[in-house]
Design a protein around this motif. Structure first.
Motif, PDB file in Angstrom:
ATOM      1  N   TYR A 124      12.036  68.735  46.162  1.00  0.00           N
ATOM      2  CA  TYR A 124      13.385  68.662  45.600  1.00  0.00           C
ATOM      3  C   TYR A 124      14.155  69.859  46.153  1.00  0.00           C
ATOM      4  O   TYR A 124      14.000  70.981  45.690  1.00  0.00           O
ATOM      5  CB  TYR A 124      13.324  68.681  44.079  1.00  0.00           C
ATOM      6  N   LEU A 125      14.992  69.597  47.150  1.00  0.00           N
ATOM      7  CA  LEU A 125      15.602  70.684  47.919  1.00  0.00           C
ATOM      8  C   LEU A 125      16.982  71.095  47.428  1.00  0.00           C
ATOM      9  O   LEU A 125      17.464  72.163  47.800  1.00  0.00           O
ATOM     10  CB  LEU A 125      15.701  70.269  49.397  1.00  0.00           C
ATOM     11  N   TRP A 126      17.623  70.252  46.617  1.00  0.00           N
ATOM     12  CA  TRP A 126      19.021  70.515  46.282  1.00  0.00           C
ATOM     13  C   TRP A 126      19.199  70.622  44.767  1.00  0.00           C
ATOM     14  O   TRP A 126      19.028  69.642  44.046  1.00  0.00           O
ATOM     15  CB  TRP A 126      19.901  69.388  46.823  1.00  0.00           C
ATOM     16  N   GLU A 127      19.561  71.802  44.319  1.00  0.00           N
ATOM     17  CA  GLU A 127      19.761  72.026  42.884  1.00  0.00           C
ATOM     18  C   GLU A 127      20.889  71.158  42.344  1.00  0.00           C
ATOM     19  O   GLU A 127      20.826  70.672  41.209  1.00  0.00           O
ATOM     20  CB  GLU A 127      20.076  73.506  42.638  1.00  0.00           C
ATOM     21  N   PHE A 129      21.649  68.238  43.376  1.00  0.00           N
ATOM     22  CA  PHE A 129      21.273  66.827  43.435  1.00  0.00           C
ATOM     23  C   PHE A 129      19.798  66.691  43.021  1.00  0.00           C
ATOM     24  O   PHE A 129      18.928  66.470  43.864  1.00  0.00           O
ATOM     25  CB  PHE A 129      21.493  66.265  44.842  1.00  0.00           C
ATOM     26  N   TYR A 132      17.532  63.688  44.227  1.00  0.00           N
ATOM     27  CA  TYR A 132      17.295  63.486  45.658  1.00  0.00           C
ATOM     28  C   TYR A 132      16.035  64.282  46.011  1.00  0.00           C
ATOM     29  O   TYR A 132      15.907  65.447  45.634  1.00  0.00           O
ATOM     30  CB  TYR A 132      18.442  64.032  46.504  1.00  0.00           C
TER      31      TYR A 132
END
Length: 232
Positions: A124-127, A129, A132
């Protein structure tokens, strides 16, 4: 309550619960730890249905302590209990629970398939999102799969219902052959020549999806240097 917020969209990992120090009792996992320098004992019970319950008891009197659950309770002692209580729960959430964002049967089976075949976990790379996530190869660090939760209209389907989709790499000539905007779509948020999107609503059989995952994994491998590049 903190437990409702902290463990939302989380799935217990039984092996890690046991490693952490929980003991299994029937369908529950129980953990005891002293807090407040031994003045209190915190008990945490996790059920196989993913429910988390806690209790703090005064070690001397045996009476239940509840002031840490009162929002406007103030004072140095209750403040220290709240902080220690929350820190323990956050450590358990981080160590003993996996993220459980994607709920469809196909998404769950795909996550299991990739974990068992490639030993890869979603990242989970995007805080901004949180729904995603990506899989990437360990050697090349290239993505080969992306799992997303979006409204239907974003890939051209009618309606605002939330759906789960899977982005995969594909050869451009093959994409042209299968693209139908019903089962296979242009890659959502990705290069539309080299990525496709599959809606995880059973329109594409799981076996077919897994074959395409394998192909995407191969396309994400590290490219070998040519003879001329090595010579240079």
């Amino acid at each position: 309550m903190l437990t409702k917020v902290l463990f939302k969209d989380r799935l217990l990992n039984e092996e890690r619960l046991l490693d952490y120090g929980f003991e299994q009792t029937g369908n529950e996992y129980v953990y005891h730890t002293p807090i407040a320098k031994g003045q209190m004992q915190l008990t945490i019970v996790v059920t196989k249905d993913n429910e988390v319950n806690t209790q703090i008891v005064d070690s001397e009197s045996g009476e239940e302590y509840v002031m840490h659950l009162v929002d406007d309770a103030i004072g140095e002692f209750v403040g220290s209990i709240k902080e220690e209580y929350e820190n323990i729960l956050r450590r358990i959430e981080s160590f003993c629970f996996d993220k459980d964002i994607f709920k469809s049967q196909q998404a769950r089976k795909i996550i299991k398939y990739i974990r068992e075949k490639y030993n890869d976990e979603l990242e989970y790379l995007w805080e901004m999102f949180p729904k995603y996530a990506v899989w990437r190869r360990k050697d090349s660090r290239k993505w080969y799969g992306i799992l997303l939760t979006i409204p239907k209209y974003k890939i051209g389907l009618e309606g605002n219902d939330i759906i789960e989709i899977l982005d995969l790499r594909i050869k451009s000539d093959e994409l042209e052959e299968i693209l139908d905007e019903r089962r296979y779509f242009f890659g959502y948020h990705m290069n539309k020549k080299n990525w496709l999107t599959i809606c995880l609503n059973e329109t594409v059989p799981l076996e077919e999806i897994c074959t395409r995952i394998d192909a995407s994994y191969e396309l994400a491998k590290k490219k070998r240097k040519s003879h001329q590049q090595v010579k240079k």
